[in-house]
Design an enzyme around this catalytic site. Structure first.
Site, PDB file in Angstrom:
ATOM      1  CG  ASP A  43      -1.912  -1.048   1.300  1.00 50.01           C
ATOM      2  OD1 ASP A  43      -2.201  -1.619   0.244  1.00 50.01           O
ATOM      3  OD2 ASP A  43      -2.406  -1.330   2.401  1.00 50.01           O
ATOM      4  CE  LYS A  44       0.775   8.065  -2.842  1.00 48.27           C
ATOM      5  NZ  LYS A  44      -0.036   8.922  -3.754  1.00 48.27           N
TER       6      LYS A  44
END
Length: 202
Positions: A43-44
């Site tokens: 995930d970012k």
């Protein structure tokens, strides 16, 4: 190559997407001789170990079906973790996830119990989780089922390759650090590729 993915970087090879991982690692000094791709996603909002490769076989070899490789994360949440909650995580909880398609689109919706996993307490509000499956935002959704929110998520290990090193003589210490895989790490990659080729032949 292994890379300590910083927060805010998107795991895509699409250079049109802002903060993509290819531009990020190039800014951190890596100049790939061939086009490379991230093996899987973080995930970012997640930091830690990501492998990049020019060998497209590796993605299928370590992320598909029964060949999925273990991923180890440190997880910090916004409340105290009880022993009962840790056991629920180990046994599996039912979450709703949406598969990610190539190009960023959404795919099939899956509502199912997570597979059993190894969970160890490392603090009042923190644990270490080892997953074999890799559903979209899985750890965050698992914690939501318990009424908790993940405040920090960091991947330490993937397919036996570590972000750091046990003797501290090498390893990635800071976000943005990268290194070519050493001989022992390449053995793990080749072993996964051989296993995948064997499965295809069978």
């Amino acid at each position: 190559v292994k890379y300590f993915k910083p927060l805010g970087v998107t795991c895509t090879a699409d250079l049109r997407i802002r903060d993509n991982i290819i531009s990020a690692i190039e800014q951190d000094g890596y100049r790939p001789p061939h086009r490379v791709y991230p093996v899987g996603r973080l995930d970012k909002e997640t930091s830690g170990l990501i492998i990049l490769t020019s060998d497209g076989r590796l993605v299928n070899a370590v992320l598909r079906g029964e060949r999925k490789q273990p991923k180890v994360y440190k997880v910090m949440v916004d409340g105290r973790l009880t022993d009962r909650q840790l056991q629920r995580l180990r046994d599996g909880v039912t979450i709703r996830t949406v598969a990610q398609r190539k190009g960023g689109g959404e795919g099939k919706v899956l509502v199912a119990k997570t597979k059993k996993c190894k969970v160890e307490r490392i603090g009042p509000c923190a644990c270490q989780m080892t997953l074999m499956e890799g559903r979209n935002r899985q750890i965050r959704k698992m914690m939501e089922v318990l009424g908790l929110t993940v405040v920090k998520l960091h991947r330490m290990e993937f397919m036996g390759i570590h972000l750091g090193d046990t003797d501290n003589s090498k390893g990635l210490m800071r976000p943005g650090d990268w290194a070519n895989l050493d001989g022992e790490e390449m053995k793990l990659v080749k072993k996964a590729l051989r296993a995948a080729e064997h499965d295809v032949q069978d």
